[in-house]
Design a protein around this motif. Structure first.
Motif, PDB file in Angstrom:
ATOM      1  N   THR A 196      18.824  80.373 -14.715  1.00 42.88           N
ATOM      2  CA  THR A 196      19.366  81.085 -15.565  1.00 42.88           C
ATOM      3  C   THR A 196      18.702  80.850 -17.165  1.00 42.88           C
ATOM      4  N   GLN A 231      22.717  90.392 -10.146  1.00 42.87           N
ATOM      5  CA  GLN A 231      23.645  89.511  -9.501  1.00 42.87           C
ATOM      6  C   GLN A 231      25.126  89.452 -10.173  1.00 42.87           C
ATOM      7  N   ASP A 232      26.083  89.213  -9.587  1.00 40.35           N
ATOM      8  CA  ASP A 232      27.274  89.196 -10.017  1.00 40.35           C
ATOM      9  C   ASP A 232      27.474  88.062 -11.259  1.00 40.35           C
ATOM     10  N   GLU A 288      30.295  81.139 -20.110  1.00 45.80           N
ATOM     11  CA  GLU A 288      28.773  80.356 -20.480  1.00 45.80           C
ATOM     12  C   GLU A 288      28.101  81.415 -21.433  1.00 45.80           C
ATOM     13  N   SER A 330      30.107  87.307 -13.032  1.00 44.65           N
ATOM     14  CA  SER A 330      31.611  87.157 -13.399  1.00 44.65           C
ATOM     15  C   SER A 330      31.591  85.324 -13.321  1.00 44.65           C
ATOM     16  N   GLU A 331      30.973  84.804 -12.748  1.00 43.69           N
ATOM     17  CA  GLU A 331      30.973  83.204 -12.765  1.00 43.69           C
ATOM     18  C   GLU A 331      30.305  82.555 -14.139  1.00 43.69           C
ATOM     19  N   ILE A 332      29.527  83.558 -14.841  1.00 39.55           N
ATOM     20  CA  ILE A 332      28.998  82.892 -16.001  1.00 39.55           C
ATOM     21  C   ILE A 332      29.455  83.600 -17.332  1.00 39.55           C
ATOM     22  N   GLU A 333      30.303  84.635 -17.197  1.00 37.50           N
ATOM     23  CA  GLU A 333      30.907  85.065 -18.205  1.00 37.50           C
ATOM     24  C   GLU A 333      31.301  84.300 -19.331  1.00 37.50           C
TER      25      GLU A 333
END
Length: 161
Positions: A66, A90-91, A98, A93-96
């Motif tokens: 990343t 890629q999705d 950060e 949502s998990e890194i929003e």
């Protein structure tokens, strides 16, 4: 190097895929932006240290994970006024959270649309200008242009090519 004082928005485009850099870069240039395309975190850092950009548009995933977040952090440190947009196939949502911490202003999904790029350029406060597309090898012709060339070829007019 690009300077924010120019009339056109200046864009640092960061993606490790040369095809993405070329296609997105061309779309941005057709809308009046001055684009600096780079493929690595190191190149992005060098350009951010040496110049000023109104927009930093970076892919989330470069060669080593990343790194797009590292591009965003560097942009925030070196040019706090730049708009930073992160994109990915890629999705995200998990890194929003950060991404927000890293200074990202907006997340976009790939493939990037012309409408989203135009909106971002307009949001920068610049009037988007339509430029004629650059001629490229293998460029598609309209049906009328194709018919015209076909007729010239059949007539033996080599000057049409």
């Amino acid at each position: 190097m690009h300077d924010k004082d120019t009339t056109n928005p200046t864009v640092l485009l960061v993606d490790d895929d040369p095809a993405i850099r070329e296609s997105v870069g061309q779309l941005l240039e057709e809308q009046g932006a001055d684009v600096t395309p780079v493929g690595t975190l190191a190149e992005a850092r060098t350009n951010l240290k040496n110049g000023s950009f109104s927009l930093v548009l970076t892919d989330l995933r470069l060669k080593r994970g990343t790194e797009g977040l590292d591009v965003a952090r560097t942009a925030r440190k070196t040019d706090p006024d730049a708009r930073v947009v992160l994109f990915s196939g890629q999705d995200m949502s998990e890194i929003e959270a950060e991404a927000t911490e890293a200074g990202v202003d907006e997340l976009l999904a790939k493939p990037l649309s012309l409408e989203s790029l135009e909106r971002i350029l307009t949001d920068l406060g610049t009037e988007v200008e339509e430029r004629p597309p650059k001629a490229t090898r293998g460029q598609r012709l309209s049906d009328a242009q194709g018919q015209e060339l076909l007729m010239a070829f059949a007539a033996g007019d080599q000057g049409a090519f």
